[in-house]
Write an enzyme that holds these catalytic residues in place. Structure first.
Site, PDB file in Angstrom:
ATOM      1  CG  HIS A 308      61.325  36.099  41.327  1.00  0.00           C
ATOM      2  ND1 HIS A 308      61.815  36.183  40.054  1.00  0.00           N
ATOM      3  CD2 HIS A 308      61.313  37.355  41.820  1.00  0.00           C
ATOM      4  CE1 HIS A 308      62.100  37.446  39.793  1.00  0.00           C
ATOM      5  NE2 HIS A 308      61.805  38.177  40.847  1.00  0.00           N
ATOM      6  CG  ASP A 366      58.993  42.289  47.771  1.00  0.00           C
ATOM      7  OD1 ASP A 366      59.692  43.283  47.976  1.00  0.00           O
ATOM      8  OD2 ASP A 366      58.464  42.034  46.681  1.00  0.00           O
TER       9      ASP A 366
HETATM   10  N1  CMC Z   1      52.162  30.862  47.115  1.00  0.00           N
HETATM   11  C1  CMC Z   1      51.560  29.708  46.725  1.00  0.00           C
HETATM   12  N2  CMC Z   1      51.658  29.215  45.477  1.00  0.00           N
HETATM   13  C2  CMC Z   1      52.396  29.890  44.580  1.00  0.00           C
HETATM   14  C3  CMC Z   1      53.054  31.083  44.927  1.00  0.00           C
HETATM   15  C4  CMC Z   1      52.934  31.570  46.238  1.00  0.00           C
HETATM   16  N3  CMC Z   1      53.539  32.727  46.622  1.00  0.00           N
HETATM   17  N4  CMC Z   1      53.713  31.564  43.851  1.00  0.00           N
HETATM   18  C5  CMC Z   1      53.470  30.690  42.859  1.00  0.00           C
HETATM   19  N5  CMC Z   1      52.686  29.668  43.306  1.00  0.00           N
HETATM   20  C6  CMC Z   1      52.243  28.496  42.537  1.00  0.00           C
HETATM   21  C7  CMC Z   1      51.112  28.877  41.589  1.00  0.00           C
HETATM   22  O1  CMC Z   1      49.849  28.677  42.167  1.00  0.00           O
HETATM   23  C8  CMC Z   1      51.369  27.944  40.430  1.00  0.00           C
HETATM   24  O2  CMC Z   1      50.851  26.684  40.761  1.00  0.00           O
HETATM   25  P1  CMC Z   1      50.262  25.718  39.577  1.00  0.00           P
HETATM   26  O3  CMC Z   1      51.425  25.438  38.650  1.00  0.00           O
HETATM   27  O4  CMC Z   1      49.779  24.522  40.314  1.00  0.00           O
HETATM   28  O5  CMC Z   1      49.182  26.511  38.903  1.00  0.00           O
HETATM   29  C9  CMC Z   1      52.894  27.814  40.381  1.00  0.00           C
HETATM   30  O6  CMC Z   1      53.352  28.099  41.727  1.00  0.00           O
HETATM   31  C10 CMC Z   1      53.566  28.770  39.419  1.00  0.00           C
HETATM   32  O7  CMC Z   1      53.080  30.085  39.713  1.00  0.00           O
HETATM   33  P2  CMC Z   1      52.797  31.194  38.614  1.00  0.00           P
HETATM   34  O8  CMC Z   1      51.844  32.187  39.150  1.00  0.00           O
HETATM   35  O9  CMC Z   1      52.445  30.518  37.321  1.00  0.00           O
HETATM   36  O10 CMC Z   1      54.254  31.806  38.458  1.00  0.00           O
HETATM   37  P3  CMC Z   1      54.598  33.238  37.926  1.00  0.00           P
HETATM   38  O11 CMC Z   1      56.001  33.173  37.475  1.00  0.00           O
HETATM   39  O12 CMC Z   1      53.593  33.695  36.929  1.00  0.00           O
HETATM   40  O13 CMC Z   1      54.433  34.185  39.218  1.00  0.00           O
HETATM   41  C11 CMC Z   1      54.896  35.491  41.130  1.00  0.00           C
HETATM   42  C12 CMC Z   1      55.490  34.688  39.946  1.00  0.00           C
HETATM   43  C13 CMC Z   1      56.019  36.274  41.802  1.00  0.00           C
HETATM   44  C14 CMC Z   1      53.876  36.501  40.595  1.00  0.00           C
HETATM   45  C15 CMC Z   1      54.228  34.496  42.114  1.00  0.00           C
HETATM   46  O14 CMC Z   1      55.196  33.603  42.634  1.00  0.00           O
HETATM   47  C16 CMC Z   1      53.522  35.227  43.265  1.00  0.00           C
HETATM   48  O15 CMC Z   1      52.380  35.636  43.108  1.00  0.00           O
HETATM   49  N6  CMC Z   1      54.220  35.390  44.439  1.00  0.00           N
HETATM   50  C17 CMC Z   1      53.658  36.150  45.534  1.00  0.00           C
HETATM   51  C18 CMC Z   1      53.840  37.644  45.277  1.00  0.00           C
HETATM   52  C19 CMC Z   1      55.274  38.094  45.481  1.00  0.00           C
HETATM   53  O16 CMC Z   1      55.921  37.763  46.481  1.00  0.00           O
HETATM   54  N7  CMC Z   1      55.772  38.911  44.519  1.00  0.00           N
HETATM   55  C20 CMC Z   1      57.099  39.518  44.624  1.00  0.00           C
HETATM   56  C21 CMC Z   1      58.035  39.083  43.533  1.00  0.00           C
HETATM   57  S1  CMC Z   1      59.731  39.553  43.898  1.00  0.00           S
HETATM   58  C22 CMC Z   1      59.706  41.291  43.872  1.00  0.00           C
HETATM   59  C23 CMC Z   1      59.580  41.841  42.499  1.00  0.00           C
HETATM   60  O17 CMC Z   1      60.432  41.572  41.640  1.00  0.00           O
HETATM   61  O18 CMC Z   1      58.638  42.595  42.267  1.00  0.00           O
END
Ligand code: CMC
Length: 431
Positions: A308, A366
């Site tokens: 998240h 989720d």
């Molecule tokens: N699985 C594997 N690696 C992950 C995941 C994951 N679900 N989420 C983040 N990472 C890694 C990512 O690869 C990155 O690694 P590095 O620093 O080595 O590049 C690091 O963790 C930080 O990730 P980010 O994408 O920079 O973080 P963000 O804050 O931009 O993204 C997120 C947040 C929710 C989009 C992401 O965690 C994700 O894609 N999760 C899966 C989708 C999901 O479950 N979304 C629902 C969110 S809660 C409901 C809502 O509010 O809508």
């Protein structure tokens, strides 16, 4: 805005600027950079808004490090266990828990707006039967501005109020009809003698050919899912609603924009994606393979329902959702549900893995919601529309707060331009 509580000094080149700072009631201080361009001739650069507060708000507070979520100060776990969705709607919209009389009046107002304009129902037949219900939701909610002309003037507080009540009341009807349309069953009209969640289950699952009794435990679980999704501060879809609303667009258009943004798998679409992932994994012995893929930099796969932007600890909504999943599956006599086994084991293995620990990736809301919704009988395509239905009150509360804010102006981010500098046009025969 609170009074100035400090000053930040910023120096670059030959410039030294003093920027006002403000302290929130809880959370990190903010530096006011709104005059930065005027005074310093520079912009800030923050793709994804990771360090930028775009507004001040009194509605929802999240402490991502501690895993805390408060609506108007009340913790989400207390609201999920002691309150119910329509009371939380009132709280979000008006800022305080209602008295018994205020709640009764609010429920009466919402209940009297549950039906759709009969002509709107014709919209559905314009969609293909295999349309995603989110596509139908975006279209039908946007079309509300063509039907409810008496509640599109955003300058009129009465019209804003009527539009708000209409959307909260009609969203279950719109979502249920989207579902009925895609399964080829007749639309079921709302029943105003039922509570909000029971009425939604009735519109989704009853058919004219037989009686349908809403199970009170399922209705309670449905209501809790709505409550857990009601608002979540300045997330992508809420910021979309605020940005759309900042131009003066009508409320139905703004909420349709929010629904469109919510659809993506990184946001509300994650509940559908998560359940599809659990099904694809299928059995617990395949979990290590998927964890390895999630950790592999060269593989775009991510564990859906994990991670998240704000929570760097357990999402407090996920804790309640997990408990609810146990209760619902137990009630339905499917406590040995293979998907639940995969989910629990996946959660256990991921939490023990240093990759997820270092990046502070925990299960989000989720992760367990899809399991409950599927057990209730919803197809995966309905998971995100249910999220949209529940989030509508949050979007509306934030939209109303923005319009009431005297500092409100059209949202207009700037950019770091890295394209070509000015050059002369070349005729096609000379290129
Ligand atoms: N699985 C594997 N690696 C992950 C995941 C994951 N679900 N989420 C983040 N990472 C890694 C990512 O690869 C990155 O690694 P590095 O620093 O080595 O590049 C690091 O963790 C930080 O990730 P980010 O994408 O920079 O973080 P963000 O804050 O931009 O993204 C997120 C947040 C929710 C989009 C992401 O965690 C994700 O894609 N999760 C899966 C989708 C999901 O479950 N979304 C629902 C969110 S809660 C409901 C809502 O509010 O809508």
């Amino acid at each position: 805005m609170t009074n100035q509580t400090g000053t930040a000094k910023l120096s670059f080149g030959d410039k030294e600027l003093e920027l006002p700072m403000y302290s929130p009631s809880v959370g990190p201080d903010v530096i006011d950079i709104s005059k930065l361009y005027a005074q310093g001739d520079v912009f800030t650069f923050d793709p994804g808004f990771t360090s930028t507060a775009a507004c001040d708000s009194t509605i929802t507070f999240i402490d991502g490090e501690e895993g805390v979520l408060l609506h108007r100060g009340y913790p989400i776990d207390q609201l999920a266990s002691k309150s119910h969705f329509l009371e939380v709607c009132y709280l979000l919209l008006y800022g305080a828990l209602p008295t018994a009389a205020e709640l009764e009046d609010f429920e009466f107002r919402v209940t009297r707006h549950t039906m759709l304009h009969e002509q709107m129902i014709k919209f559905y037949s314009g969609f293909r039967r295999d349309a995603h219900p989110m596509a139908i939701m975006v279209g039908v909610v946007g079309a509300m501005s063509a039907f409810y002309h008496d509640s599109t003037d955003i300058a009129d507080p009465w019209q804003r109020e009527v539009a708000s009540i209409r959307m909260i009341a009609k969203m279950p009807t719109i979502a249920a009809m989207a579902y009925k349309y895609t399964v080829g069953q007749p639309f079921v009209y709302p029943r105003n003698d039922l509570d909000y969640a029971s009425n939604f289950l009735h519109m989704c699952f009853s058919v004219p050919a037989e009686n349908y009794e809403v199970n009170p435990i399922l209705s309670r679980a449905m209501d809790r899912i709505f409550t857990l999704h009601a608002d979540h501060e300045q997330n992508a879809s809420t910021s979309t609603v605020r940005l759309a609303g900042s131009s003066g667009a009508n409320p139905f258009a703004c909420i349709a924009a929010g629904i469109a943004c919510l659809w993506g798998p990184a946001h509300g679409g994650a509940n559908q994606a998560c359940l599809e992932m659990l099904k694809e994994i299928g059995t617990v012995d395949r979990i290590p393979e998927y964890i390895a893929r999630a950790k592999d930099k060269d593989d775009p796969f991510r564990l859906m329902g994990f991670g998240h932007r704000v929570y760097k600890n357990f999402d407090p909504r996920a804790k309640v959702m997990k408990q609810s999943a146990d209760e619902v599956l137990d009630l339905l006599g499917i406590e040995n549900n293979p998907l639940l086994q995969v989910a629990k084991e996946l959660e256990r293995q991921a939490l023990e893995d240093p990759y997820f620990a270092e990046k502070k990736l925990f299960p989000n809301v989720d992760f367990y919601s899809g399991i409950i919704l599927e057990a209730m009988g919803f197809p995966t395509a309905m998971f995100t529309p249910i999220f949209a239905l529940a989030r509508t009150v949050g979007w509306i509360s934030q939209w109303k707060e923005m319009l009431a804010d005297p500092k409100q102006k059209i949202g207009r981010p700037r950019q770091l331009y890295v394209g070509e500098t000015q050059r002369d046009y070349v005729d096609v025969e000379n290129r």
